[in-house]
Write an enzyme that holds these catalytic residues in place. Structure first.
Site: not given
Ligand code: A5P
Length: 222
Positions: A27-28, A81-82, A94, A102
């Site tokens: 994720g970002s 991230g979450a 997710g 993850e």
């Molecule tokens: C990826 O599958 C996700 O679990 C990311 O960790 C979650 O969507 C958070 O992403 P951002 O940091 O881009 O908000």
């Protein structure tokens, strides 16, 4: 917003020690952690990592971070991230589509630090959809069982076609009405044969680093 994500990632980087076996999120926000780790590796830090997605693996590799996929030891730390974080550090994850890997990586880790901006904090999980990864075979039947347990599933699409995860599966983004018995919901999902994984991470995060305009805060044990 990008500066806040970077600030959370930089705070988590302070926990990284030489010789660690690390889980790299997706994720970002996790991207900033991987970039920072690449910088530290360039300065001489020695770590070995497991990536939670092809995207994170590609980024880590491009930065010279050593990656493994098959190990027989627990990971020291995963940083990810979450999408939502509740007061008990239970998570929804997710929206980036990497939930299955993850969860495997977080579950194999002694500690998991969540890095996020403070807009991810919620009183009850369920503000947004809960991603559920399903086997393409008979996925419409799996969708029907999700409706039976009180979820409102929508097939995730990308560029007008069904989104396909790194594992070759589909994602159903499921609305539900909070507050809900989350352990029960997780157990129900875990019991469905067509469900390969879901984005409820209950009791997995050991701490969170949350960034907002007033600064970076640590939640949970230091
Ligand atoms: C990826 O599958 C996700 O679990 C990311 O960790 C979650 O969507 C958070 O992403 P951002 O940091 O881009 O908000």
């Amino acid at each position: 917003m990008e500066e806040l994500k970077r600030a959370a990632a930089e705070e988590a980087l302070r926990e990284v020690r030489d010789g660690m076996l690390l889980g790299l999120g997706t994720g970002s926000t996790a991207r900033y952690f991987i970039e920072g780790l690449g910088r530290l590796v360039g300065e001489g830090l020695r770590v070995t990592s497991v990536a939670t997605s092809r995207a994170s693996a590609d980024l880590a590799r491009s930065l010279g971070i050593t990656l493994v996929e098959d190990i027989d030891a627990p990971l020291d730390l995963t940083v990810d991230g979450a999408d939502e974080i509740d007061p008990g550090l239970n998570l929804v994850k997710g929206l980036g589509g990497a939930l299955l890997r993850e969860k495997v990586v977080a579950g194999a880790s002694r500690a998991m630090i969540v890095i996020a901006t403070e807009d991810k904090l919620v009183d009850h999980l369920g503000r947004g959809p809960l991603p559920v990864e399903v086997l393409p075979l008979l996925w419409r039947r799996t969708r029907a069982t999700l409706v039976d347990i009180g979820l409102e599933p929508t097939l995730r699409e990308a560029d007008g076609a069904p989104f396909v995860s790194d594992n070759g599966n589909l994602i159903l983004d499921c609305r539900f009405r909070p507050p809900r018995d989350l352990p029960r919901l997780a157990a129900d999902l875990d019991s469905l044969p067509g469900v390969m994984g879901h984005g409820l991470f209950l009791g997995m995060a050991t701490s969170a680093v949350v960034a907002g305009p007033a600064g970076v805060r640590r939640l949970g044990p230091a």
